[in-house]
Motif scaffolding. Structure first.
Motif, PDB file in Angstrom:
ATOM      1  N   THR A  24       0.842  -1.191   0.000  1.00 15.85           N
ATOM      2  CA  THR A  24       0.000   0.000   0.000  1.00 15.85           C
ATOM      3  C   THR A  24       0.876   1.239   0.000  1.00 15.85           C
ATOM      4  OG1 THR A  24      -1.843  -1.063   1.164  1.00 15.85           O
ATOM      5  CG2 THR A  24      -1.711   1.332   1.305  1.00 15.85           C
ATOM      6  N   ILE A  25       0.595   2.170  -0.899  1.00 13.51           N
ATOM      7  CA  ILE A  25       1.234   3.487  -0.883  1.00 13.51           C
ATOM      8  C   ILE A  25       0.245   4.462  -0.265  1.00 13.51           C
ATOM      9  CG2 ILE A  25       2.028   5.399  -2.313  1.00 13.51           C
ATOM     10  CD1 ILE A  25       3.252   3.372  -4.199  1.00 13.51           C
ATOM     11  N   HIS A  26       0.650   5.041   0.860  1.00 11.91           N
ATOM     12  CA  HIS A  26      -0.236   5.951   1.602  1.00 11.91           C
ATOM     13  C   HIS A  26       0.293   7.370   1.478  1.00 11.91           C
ATOM     14  CE1 HIS A  26      -3.106   7.396   4.470  1.00 11.91           C
ATOM     15  NE2 HIS A  26      -2.170   7.813   5.290  1.00 11.91           N
ATOM     16  N   ASN A  27      -0.443   8.201   0.759  1.00 11.43           N
ATOM     17  CA  ASN A  27      -0.038   9.576   0.520  1.00 11.43           C
ATOM     18  C   ASN A  27      -0.513  10.481   1.655  1.00 11.43           C
ATOM     19  OD1 ASN A  27       0.842  11.769  -1.564  1.00 11.43           O
ATOM     20  ND2 ASN A  27      -1.158  12.424  -0.789  1.00 11.43           N
ATOM     21  N   THR A  75      -3.819   4.837  -0.883  1.00 12.21           N
ATOM     22  CA  THR A  75      -4.698   5.514   0.057  1.00 12.21           C
ATOM     23  C   THR A  75      -4.150   6.911   0.317  1.00 12.21           C
ATOM     24  OG1 THR A  75      -3.502   4.602   1.968  1.00 12.21           O
ATOM     25  CG2 THR A  75      -5.412   3.365   1.179  1.00 12.21           C
ATOM     26  N   THR A  76      -5.002   7.786   0.839  1.00 18.46           N
ATOM     27  CA  THR A  76      -4.569   9.132   1.198  1.00 18.46           C
ATOM     28  C   THR A  76      -5.199   9.536   2.517  1.00 18.46           C
ATOM     29  OG1 THR A  76      -6.399  10.382   0.210  1.00 18.46           O
ATOM     30  CG2 THR A  76      -4.586   9.773  -1.245  1.00 18.46           C
ATOM     31  N   VAL A  77      -4.671  10.605   3.078  1.00 19.86           N
ATOM     32  CA  VAL A  77      -5.333  11.232   4.218  1.00 19.86           C
ATOM     33  C   VAL A  77      -6.608  11.899   3.711  1.00 19.86           C
ATOM     34  CG1 VAL A  77      -3.217  11.598   5.521  1.00 19.86           C
ATOM     35  CG2 VAL A  77      -3.955  13.318   3.866  1.00 19.86           C
ATOM     36  N   ASN A  78      -7.502  12.232   4.626  1.00 19.06           N
ATOM     37  CA  ASN A  78      -8.707  12.960   4.250  1.00 19.06           C
ATOM     38  C   ASN A  78      -8.342  14.363   3.788  1.00 19.06           C
ATOM     39  OD1 ASN A  78     -11.096  11.257   4.813  1.00 19.06           O
ATOM     40  ND2 ASN A  78     -10.214  11.186   6.859  1.00 19.06           N
ATOM     41  N   VAL A 126      -2.493  17.646  -2.359  1.00 12.67           N
ATOM     42  CA  VAL A 126      -2.031  16.467  -3.084  1.00 12.67           C
ATOM     43  C   VAL A 126      -1.701  16.846  -4.519  1.00 12.67           C
ATOM     44  CG1 VAL A 126      -2.679  14.199  -3.926  1.00 12.67           C
ATOM     45  CG2 VAL A 126      -3.341  14.910  -1.627  1.00 12.67           C
ATOM     46  N   MET A 127      -0.487  16.571  -4.953  1.00 15.21           N
ATOM     47  CA  MET A 127      -0.095  16.758  -6.350  1.00 15.21           C
ATOM     48  C   MET A 127      -0.127  15.429  -7.099  1.00 15.21           C
ATOM     49  SD  MET A 127       0.546  19.918  -7.121  1.00 15.21           S
ATOM     50  CE  MET A 127       1.654  19.871  -8.523  1.00 15.21           C
TER      51      MET A 127
END
Length: 299
Positions: free
Chosen positions: A69-72, A96-99, A77-78
């Motif tokens: 998993t790559i979690h940004n 996945t990303t933060v909110n 976000v770019m």
């Protein structure tokens, strides 16, 4: 997808994959070391990234099959991964990303900007408005986007712009995009997009935007897709949009698609108004430009 030598383990460059350590620099160092190409393996784990990584060298495959998993965590976000090098690929990752809010979402989580690139079997499912767009091609050529699951984006889920050409968008699953689920848009300050195949995609539960939109492209085939539950907009939209300064849309084949539940009752995002567009909608805003040479059959 198959691995090509040399096979490199990202953890040999200090990546931890523990979801806590910032692995951005370690991942970039591993990529930069692969000057002759090869496969960069990501063992099972969550790789936290505070900036994008750039794949510049030719022939590099990033391999995430098995639970990587790559979690940004970068805001705004770019991007998380940018593919520039020829013959580069991204296989089998969860993203996945933060909110974030829509205003904090720029570009897309995966960006393809080179020749002969592949993005296959990735999952991009956001907690809320995932990183702007999901997968973006910006002037890419000879590309393949296949079997990805993209859900809950703030902009287009799969977005082809900037003169992208000779590409295939196949067998992807898209749910709840913040704009078009598949968008092929030719802005007139870039080259026109051409020679695109969009086939066998499953596009549904669209609360803002269209299923498939072509606004400024030529030689596009839209075949055997399933499009349903586009609550406020068209299932398939073929257009020239002057307010977005797009090219004409020409030489389009739309065949074998199944379109249902267009403009039906359902939750919409941001109080989006119903457009009263059709299952297949034509729209032209400039009398000097066209939507022309379109074949509709067996839909």
């Amino acid at each position: 997808p198959i691995k090509t030598a040399p096979i490199v383990n990202v953890k040999n460059f200090g990546a931890r994959g523990d979801g806590i350590t910032d692995d951005t620099t370690a991942i970039q160092n591993a990529i930069d070391s692969m000057t002759s190409g090869g496969t960069l393996e990501f063992p099972t784990g969550t790789y936290k990234m505070s900036n994008y990584i750039k794949v510049n060298h030719a022939g590099i495959k990033l391999w995430g099959y098995g639970g990587a998993t790559i979690h940004n965590v970068r805001v705004p976000v770019m991007a998380a991964v940018q593919l520039f090098g020829t013959d580069t690929a991204l296989y089998g990752f969860n993203f996945t990303t933060v909110n974030i809010t829509r205003s904090e979402a720029l570009h897309a989580l995966i960006e393809m900007r080179g020749n002969n690139q592949q993005v296959i079997d990735n999952s991009l499912v956001g907690p809320a408005d995932l990183a702007g767009g999901g997968i973006l091609t910006l002037g890419a050529s000879d590309f393949l986007i296949a079997r990805n699951h993209v859900e809950n984006t703030a902009a287009d889920a799969i977005w082809l712009v900037g003169g992208s050409h000779d590409g295939r968008v196949l067998k992807n699953v898209v749910r709840d995009a913040g704009d078009d689920m598949v968008g092929i848009v030719g802005y007139d300050d870039y080259p026109v997009n051409y020679n695109i195949l969009v086939e066998k995609n499953d596009l549904s539960q669209q609360f803002w935007g269209r299923g498939i939109a072509v606004a400024g492209a030529k030689d596009v085939t839209i075949r055997n897709n399933k499009i349903s539950h586009t609550y406020c907009c068209a299932g398939i939209y073929l257009a020239q949009e002057d307010n977005f300064h797009t090219y004409s849309t020409t030489n389009i084949l739309v065949e074998g698609n199944t379109i249902s539940h267009v403009q039906t009752t359902g939750t919409v995002k941001d109080n989006a108004p119903r457009t009263y567009h059709a299952g297949i909608q034509f729209w032209v805003q400039n009398s000097t430009k066209r939507v022309e040479n379109v074949m509709l059959r067996n839909n």
